[in-house]
Design a protein around this motif. Sequence first.
Motif, mmCIF file in Angstrom:
data_model
loop_
_atom_site.group_PDB
_atom_site.id
_atom_site.type_symbol
_atom_site.label_atom_id
_atom_site.label_comp_id
_atom_site.label_asym_id
_atom_site.label_seq_id
_atom_site.Cartn_x
_atom_site.Cartn_y
_atom_site.Cartn_z
ATOM 1 N N UNK A 185 5.720 -0.602 3.516
ATOM 2 C CA UNK A 185 5.145 0.727 3.314
ATOM 3 C C UNK A 185 3.648 0.681 3.577
ATOM 4 N N UNK A 186 3.153 1.704 4.263
ATOM 5 C CA UNK A 186 1.721 1.841 4.528
ATOM 6 C C UNK A 186 1.301 3.233 4.065
ATOM 7 N N UNK A 187 0.319 3.293 3.197
ATOM 8 C CA UNK A 187 -0.154 4.589 2.716
ATOM 9 C C UNK A 187 -0.859 5.331 3.841
ATOM 10 N N UNK A 188 -0.975 6.636 3.671
ATOM 11 C CA UNK A 188 -1.642 7.446 4.688
ATOM 12 C C UNK A 188 -3.106 7.039 4.842
ATOM 13 N N UNK A 189 -3.747 6.670 3.745
ATOM 14 C CA UNK A 189 -5.131 6.221 3.816
ATOM 15 C C UNK A 189 -5.253 4.945 4.637
ATOM 16 N N UNK A 190 -4.381 3.973 4.360
ATOM 17 C CA UNK A 190 -4.425 2.712 5.106
ATOM 18 C C UNK A 190 -4.087 2.935 6.579
ATOM 19 N N UNK A 191 -3.192 3.860 6.838
ATOM 20 C CA UNK A 191 -2.835 4.156 8.225
ATOM 21 C C UNK A 191 -4.039 4.727 8.976
ATOM 22 N N UNK A 192 -4.742 5.652 8.346
ATOM 23 C CA UNK A 192 -5.911 6.255 8.991
ATOM 24 C C UNK A 192 -7.029 5.234 9.194
ATOM 25 N N UNK A 193 -7.243 4.381 8.197
ATOM 26 C CA UNK A 193 -8.260 3.343 8.320
ATOM 27 C C UNK A 193 -7.898 2.378 9.442
#
Length: 356
Positions: A185-193
Amino acid sequence: MSYACSSMSILASFPGVLACAAVLGLGVIAPEFTERPEVQWAPWALGLLGFGIPHGALDHQIPYGRTQARSGIGFLVGYLGAMAAVLLLWWIMPLAALIGFLIVAAFHFGQGDLYWSRVSRNELHDEATDPCDRFGAWLAWHSALLLLVRGLVPVALPVLVFDEMFAEAANALTGRLFGDSGQWAISELHRRVGLMVVGVVVVLHLATLVLETLRHPNRTRITLSEAAGSALLVCLFSVVPPVLAMGVYFNGWHAIRHVVRLLPIAEPTRAAARSGHWLTALAQFHRATLPTTVIALAMMGLLWWFVRARTGAVADFGLAALAMISALTLPHVLVVLGMDRMQAVWGRSRAGEVQL
């Protein structure tokens, strides 16, 4: 040398660029077509036998020095030992094995393209007049950024752009095949970063190419080619579904480039390649790699047979094959590092250039 570096570069780059550009165009014009499972798996079904598996099937024929070939029980034990260690990690820590595989694969993809970047500059024979470009800060930045871009783009973009699709495949691999209860799982924040980091690295890479063009106008063709190649890969892995994009890239771009690099130094193909008889060298290559390729396919089938009770699905053969490919990747990367050292890809050779 008796063989032409320019012909090597064309042979190495043209098929991959053409294939990736064609699939990208297909993804833009007919995205629904590229989503069909039979289309996505077609490059794997065709490419693995042609170049994907064979590109590492002559690792035992790579010379330690300029003439001595790798051989002996020690090499075999080390190679199989590295494979066994990776498979053991899949069995006890599947999620960690997947993350490790992504990191190693990213390094290896960048590693392969870095070699051809150095070769293209050596063809100009102008580096001897500019030591700072060869071994100073500029070369270090250029090499590091090229390595990062050509490694991160094929690995990170599918994970970040197609995050839900990748998570589904990752959880099927680690959970269904190897019984890991953890979930990718990858959070939306981590994905954007992550996307921001990849974007910054790509921009810096392109900036170094612009600076190189300004300092050395005679390298414009090379810098434009590298910039276009990086842009093509960014678009491919941002638009085309990951299975299809990676199938075309791995088999058509990465594997073919490695094979062309390999032909002039591997024992079975060296004489033909260095005399410019590329078709003969390629035929010799496939003949020499056939036994090892068959063994690798059998190992993939054996792994799927071993875990089939957990899945019961023939379709999961692709996931089992991916796990076996990861086991083959680690020792292969170590062999290629030996090639890099022999050919002075990472540093200064006695002749001051990459030894082809």
